[in-house]
Structures are given as C-alpha cells and as structure tokens.
Design an enzyme around this catalytic site. Structure first.
Site, mmCIF file in Angstrom:
data_model
loop_
_atom_site.group_PDB
_atom_site.id
_atom_site.type_symbol
_atom_site.label_atom_id
_atom_site.label_comp_id
_atom_site.label_asym_id
_atom_site.label_seq_id
_atom_site.Cartn_x
_atom_site.Cartn_y
_atom_site.Cartn_z
ATOM 1 N N ALA A 45 0.859 -1.178 0.147
ATOM 2 C CA ALA A 45 -0.090 -0.048 -0.121
ATOM 3 C C ALA A 45 0.957 1.298 0.003
ATOM 4 O O ALA A 45 1.727 1.294 -0.869
ATOM 5 C CB ALA A 45 -0.934 0.033 1.179
ATOM 6 N N SER A 46 0.816 2.269 0.949
ATOM 7 C CA SER A 46 1.422 3.372 0.915
ATOM 8 C C SER A 46 2.854 3.407 1.079
ATOM 9 O O SER A 46 3.610 4.352 0.953
ATOM 10 C CB SER A 46 0.583 4.557 1.689
ATOM 11 O OG SER A 46 -0.464 4.940 1.141
ATOM 12 N N ILE A 47 3.262 2.313 1.759
ATOM 13 C CA ILE A 47 4.900 2.078 1.952
ATOM 14 C C ILE A 47 5.317 2.104 0.401
ATOM 15 O O ILE A 47 6.519 2.741 0.368
ATOM 16 C CB ILE A 47 5.189 1.085 2.641
ATOM 17 C CG1 ILE A 47 4.422 0.938 4.117
ATOM 18 C CG2 ILE A 47 6.784 0.774 2.610
ATOM 19 C CD1 ILE A 47 4.430 -0.328 4.706
#
Length: 312
Positions: A45-47
C-alpha cells in the site's frame, strides 16, 4: 513474554544483524489453503511511496530531473493552478492536491485510461497554495510516478524493478497487478476475500508495490546503509520537510519522521482494500520493523507495533 501476532500475515523485527522476531500466521489464500510464509508477497500500500521517492532521488542524482522542477515540466496539460507546484511539494504532501476522498467518483478498483485519470485530478482545484499547508495526497504520488516515467524514458514498474528492487536483492518484489504471479496473498476484509484495487494506473506510485517481509527488511537496510541512494539522498529523504498537524510527526520524502515507541523513527503505514502494512527504521537502537497482513481488519497499529518493539 509471548510474541504478539497478526490474524494473518508476516512480522519481522531485526536489531543489528539479528532477527528478534520472524513470524508468519494465518493463510495467504483461503481457497488454496496456502499459509502465509517468507515467500508470500503482500500489497504494501502506501509504503510504496518510499520507493517512489527513492526513484525521484535516483534520477536527481543522475541529473535527469530536479526535485524543484515544476510538475508541468514532467506532466502534460497541467492546469494553471498547478504551475507553482514542484516535485518537492508532491513528495512532501504540501502541493495542495487532494487525496482519494476528494475524488468520490473515482473507483479505486476499476480500470481507467491514464489520461482520463489525470483529467479527474485536474478537475479539482488545489486545496491551498503550494507550501501553505500539509494534506496527504496519493494522487500527488501518481504524478511523481508519471514524472519518473518521462525522466527515465521507461515504464515506472520497469524502473523500480531494474533500478530499485534488483540492486537491493528484492527478488520477490514488483509493482502493478498481481494477476498471474506466484505466492501472492489474497486480500481480506470483513472476513471475506476482496478484489484488489487497480495497481497499474490508479495507484501507480502511491500504493502499487508488492513485497515479501524479507524484501521490505532489505529495503530498510538499504536505506540504513545507503546501498541504493547516496548518504546525501538518504538524508534528504529522511529529513522532516513538513509538519504533520500539531503533533510530533513530520513528513520527509515518501516517509514519516517522528517517534515510534518513544524513539525517533523513519517509516510509513499502508492500507489498501484487504491489506495493511507498516515499516519503521529506528536508528538509535538499530531496529527495523516490518508488519504485513492480508486482512485489513487486523489491528496493526499502534498496540501490536508497541508490543513487537517491546520484544527482546
């Protein structure tokens, strides 16, 4: 003290060269009965924004772009309101562009033409002037991925594969759709399997990467040891460029900078439909934490993170 666990997923905690926790729990795929393991690839995801920022900095090191370039140098047909926005503003979420909730008609799971996606982004005026505030913006990172493609003259996913993952030995990592890939976890929400968001276009640069837990540890080690970026670029990435609200957190380039379990840290969380993720590098104690789950109702933060970091 027993080691806290996820409902399903992987947790890794390393200190120095020692792995203090390495834990796999639950099923990666209920239909096949495949368990989560060191081979399982999860949406981070946003990593993924870590990798997008690193891609920009790699190209800056090579003189292919500059973080202070205006976005309209790299993204075509920008509206006049975007002209003051720079890549630095996009990297730090200070551009004034909206997040997904500001685009309620955009289907995160649906396929969309790349030009149509940009048209949707252009239709929303900035929420504030560049640099005048902080507002988390995944669409801003989609624009960064577009800039990387143009500056590198190759598809974004290929740039990550060849210039980010390969040099760090992240052999289980890739960007984009997981269709047809082996050892890919199925996302779950509400106790049921759920379809993936579109990772080829809508989430490109913002939430499109899949990793094994070991690969994410290699990523954190690569930052710690400056094995991909120069020390100057690592410092640039992990500097607190923008304050996040009124608390102790700040944002660098693709990462949050602030305390975790009472220590200074560099890290990021992530949440796509069916997946949650968290990474942190705590330089003072030389610890790196990776938590990946394919159940978006797993209570990853903050209790589990604090308990994992309390593990000896």
């Amino acid at each position: 003290m027993s080691t806290p666990s996820l409902l399903r997923g992987m947790a890794l905690l390393a200190q120095g060269d020692r792995r203090a926790v390495e834990q796999a729990t639950g099923l990666a795929d209920d239909a096949t009965g495949q368990p989560c393991s060191a081979r399982t690839r999860f949406q981070i995801a946003s990593i993924s924004k870590n990798m997008a920022a690193a891609a920009v900095l790699l190209l800056a090191e090579r003189g292919r772009l500059d973080v202070h370039d205006p976005v309209d140098r790299w993204v075509p047909n920008c509206p006049p309101a975007w002209r003051p926005i720079t890549l630095h503003h996009l990297l730090t979420h200070t551009s004034g562009l909206g997040h997904w909730e500001e685009y309620p008609l955009l289907d995160l799971a649906g396929a969309i033409d790349p030009d149509e996606l940009l048209a949707r982004f252009r239709a929303l005026p900035p929420l504030f002037a560049p640099g005048a505030g902080w507002h988390y913006s995944s669409p801003g990172y989609v624009l960064l991925a577009r800039a990387v493609e143009r500056a590198a003259d190759r598809p974004y996913r290929d740039f990550l594969a060849e210039e980010v993952f390969a040099p760090l030995g992240m052999t289980g990592s890739f960007a984009g759709s997981g269709a047809g890939r082996a050892d890919v976890a199925t996302g779950h929400s509400g106790g049921r399997p759920v379809p993936s968001w579109d990772l080829d276009t809508v989430s490109m640069g913002a939430g499109d990467v899949w990793c094994t837990a070991g690969d994410l540890l290699a990523w954190l080690d690569g930052l710690r040891d400056a094995r991909l970026l120069t020390p100057a670029s690592v410092a640039r990435m992990t500097t607190a460029h923008a304050q996040v609200g009124s608390g102790p957190q700040a944002y660098g380039y693709g990462c949050f900078v602030g305390p975790v379990a009472g220590e200074r840290s560099v890290g990021h969380s992530g949440h796509n439909l069916g997946f949650k993720a968290f990474v942190a590098w705590l330089p003072d104690s030389d610890r790196r934490l990776v938590v990946l789950t394919n159940d978006d109702e797993d209570p990853v933060a903050p209790t589990l993170i604090d308990r994992l970091l309390a593990t000896n």
